[in-house]
Design a protein around this motif. Structure first.
Motif, PDB file in Angstrom:
ATOM      1  N   LEU A  37     -29.900  22.571  58.273  1.00 43.92           N
ATOM      2  CA  LEU A  37     -28.846  21.732  58.835  1.00 43.92           C
ATOM      3  C   LEU A  37     -29.545  20.750  59.755  1.00 43.92           C
ATOM      4  O   LEU A  37     -30.379  21.156  60.573  1.00 43.92           O
ATOM      5  CB  LEU A  37     -27.838  22.571  59.632  1.00 43.92           C
ATOM      6  N   TRP A  38     -29.198  19.483  59.583  1.00 43.06           N
ATOM      7  CA  TRP A  38     -29.821  18.418  60.367  1.00 43.06           C
ATOM      8  C   TRP A  38     -28.733  17.817  61.246  1.00 43.06           C
ATOM      9  O   TRP A  38     -27.712  17.396  60.722  1.00 43.06           O
ATOM     10  CB  TRP A  38     -30.376  17.365  59.397  1.00 43.06           C
ATOM     11  N   PRO A  39     -28.895  17.795  62.565  1.00 41.39           N
ATOM     12  CA  PRO A  39     -27.771  17.363  63.420  1.00 41.39           C
ATOM     13  C   PRO A  39     -27.479  15.867  63.327  1.00 41.39           C
ATOM     14  O   PRO A  39     -28.395  15.065  63.102  1.00 41.39           O
ATOM     15  CB  PRO A  39     -28.261  17.722  64.822  1.00 41.39           C
ATOM     16  N   ASP A  40     -26.223  15.510  63.513  1.00 43.78           N
ATOM     17  CA  ASP A  40     -25.853  14.104  63.694  1.00 43.78           C
ATOM     18  C   ASP A  40     -26.354  13.676  65.078  1.00 43.78           C
ATOM     19  O   ASP A  40     -26.771  14.524  65.879  1.00 43.78           O
ATOM     20  CB  ASP A  40     -24.321  13.952  63.576  1.00 43.78           C
ATOM     21  N   ASP A  41     -26.276  12.384  65.374  1.00 45.92           N
ATOM     22  CA  ASP A  41     -26.880  11.865  66.613  1.00 45.92           C
ATOM     23  C   ASP A  41     -26.307  12.514  67.876  1.00 45.92           C
ATOM     24  O   ASP A  41     -27.048  12.843  68.798  1.00 45.92           O
ATOM     25  CB  ASP A  41     -26.713  10.346  66.703  1.00 45.92           C
ATOM     26  N   ALA A  42     -24.972  12.678  67.898  1.00 40.27           N
ATOM     27  CA  ALA A  42     -24.345  13.230  69.106  1.00 40.27           C
ATOM     28  C   ALA A  42     -24.774  14.687  69.305  1.00 40.27           C
ATOM     29  O   ALA A  42     -25.079  15.119  70.427  1.00 40.27           O
ATOM     30  CB  ALA A  42     -22.828  13.127  69.000  1.00 40.27           C
ATOM     31  N   THR A  43     -24.810  15.450  68.209  1.00 39.93           N
ATOM     32  CA  THR A  43     -25.221  16.859  68.295  1.00 39.93           C
ATOM     33  C   THR A  43     -26.687  16.942  68.707  1.00 39.93           C
ATOM     34  O   THR A  43     -27.064  17.768  69.544  1.00 39.93           O
ATOM     35  CB  THR A  43     -24.987  17.570  66.945  1.00 39.93           C
ATOM     36  N   ARG A  44     -27.494  16.051  68.134  1.00 34.60           N
ATOM     37  CA  ARG A  44     -28.929  16.037  68.472  1.00 34.60           C
ATOM     38  C   ARG A  44     -29.128  15.784  69.973  1.00 34.60           C
ATOM     39  O   ARG A  44     -29.930  16.453  70.628  1.00 34.60           O
ATOM     40  CB  ARG A  44     -29.628  14.937  67.662  1.00 34.60           C
ATOM     41  N   ALA A  45     -28.356  14.836  70.499  1.00 35.08           N
ATOM     42  CA  ALA A  45     -28.478  14.503  71.921  1.00 35.08           C
ATOM     43  C   ALA A  45     -28.071  15.708  72.778  1.00 35.08           C
ATOM     44  O   ALA A  45     -28.724  16.022  73.777  1.00 35.08           O
ATOM     45  CB  ALA A  45     -27.618  13.283  72.250  1.00 35.08           C
TER      46      ALA A  45
END
Ligand code: ATP
Ligand code: MG
Length: 184
Positions: free
Chosen positions: A18-26
């Motif tokens: 699973l690769w996070p979207d930008d908001a989740t990554r932040a």
């Protein structure tokens, strides 16, 4: 196309994730920073953060299409993760963020991938899957602090190539597969 004189490597180090979207990554990166203040160690770079679903390891390049076909055959629904539990493993000095409850759809996705990989005769890791995001390497760990939960809307999974470099692994997303969205 391969440049003359440069040959494609004949094995690829692959894993599904699973690769996070930008908001989740932040949000994950903020948690990494915070956990680092508690436990020290080396923080993972924001662009490397992920949850491994199935680890294939060194795979002959000519099996790449078989691996892609396995993922094509997986049909599961989108879901949401709530990462609310920090932890560390003493044996490999990893500090991570995981969840106190794993949603059934996450388990379904992992199992569906493993079923396809096994049926195709591809190597799968039989150890039980512990969903986690590695945030710290080489950490001593310590008392486990209560943490701000990170909400991760999961709408796709990816196949990743891991390239070992002197400064650590570098990851390259090869392909993405959307999960079925709920229809109302
Ligand atoms: P390095 O091994 O170079 O320190 P890394 O562990 O980040 O870097 P890989 O070993 O290629 O890179 O691993 C890629 C992903 O697969 C990571 O999330 C890692 O935790 C996971 N992984 C590695 N080996 C296994 C394994 N045997 N079983 C399950 N997951 C694994
Ligand atoms: Mg590794």
């Amino acid at each position: 196309m391969t440049e003359p004189g440069k040959s494609e490597p004949d094995t690829l180090r692959l894993f599904f994730a699973l690769w996070p979207d930008d908001a989740t990554r932040a949000a994950l990166n903020r948690t990494g920073k915070w956990l680092h203040q508690h436990w020290g160690g080396r923080r993972m770079r924001a662009d490397t953060l992920h949850i491994t679903l199935a680890f294939l390891g060194s795979t002959p390049a000519d099996q790449r299409d078989a691996v892609l076909a396995c993922a094509d055959a997986v049909q599961t629904e989108s879901y949401e993760l709530l990462l609310d539990q920090a932890g560390y493993w003493r044996h490999n000095r990893i500090g991570w963020l995981g969840m106190s409850e794993t949603p059934p759809r996450h388990v379904e996705l992992v199992e569906a991938l493993n079923v396809q990989l096994r049926a195709a005769g591809l190597p799968v890791d039989d150890r039980p899957h512990v969903p986690h995001v590695t945030l710290l390497r080489n950490t001593a760990g310590g008392e486990i602090p209560a943490c701000e939960p990170v909400r991760w809307p999961v709408s796709e999974f990816v196949l990743v190539k891991s390239v070992t470099e002197p400064e650590g692994a570098h990851y390259e997303v090869i392909r993405r597969w959307p999960l079925n969205m709920e229809r109302f």
